[in-house]
Enzyme design. Sequence first.
Site: not given
Length: 158
Positions: A64, A62, A92, A95
């Site tokens: 992040e 992801h 999410c 993260c």
Amino acid sequence: MDERPDFTGEQRDEYFMRQAIKLAREGEAAGEVPVGAVLTSEGKLLAWAHNAPISMRDPTAHAELLALREAAKKTENYRLTNTTLYVTLEPCVMCAGALVAARVKRLVFGCRDLRFGGVRSKFQIADSELLNHRVEIVEGVLGAEVTAMMRAYFANKR
């Protein structure tokens, strides 16, 4: 990526969110869900990334997490205190947990993720009183623009 340390407050948040939106669009052009993240330290650019789980064949890639990993390498420290993460979409659960573990000071995101959001929509992990660190959260920066981008992306997928 440009950096503008002379900006303060709301101007700085909007500037770096625009950088995150550019990254999200780069990710979209590469076939990824359009999420971009920019990590700053004391108003200066530290790391940035866009989503890459498809291209990297990695479910944890992801935006992040990729930005946090790059910053940790650059600083040679897994703790990223006094940093701000700008991300287009609400992080999410995975993260959000990483933000807490890295001791990120501040999170600024554009729009909520009503299906998987780990910061406001489904869970409140990043600033939970149950954990040893709480991230300061600012939501809705350039939210209309980010929401429109996400809606257009998913409308084109259907």
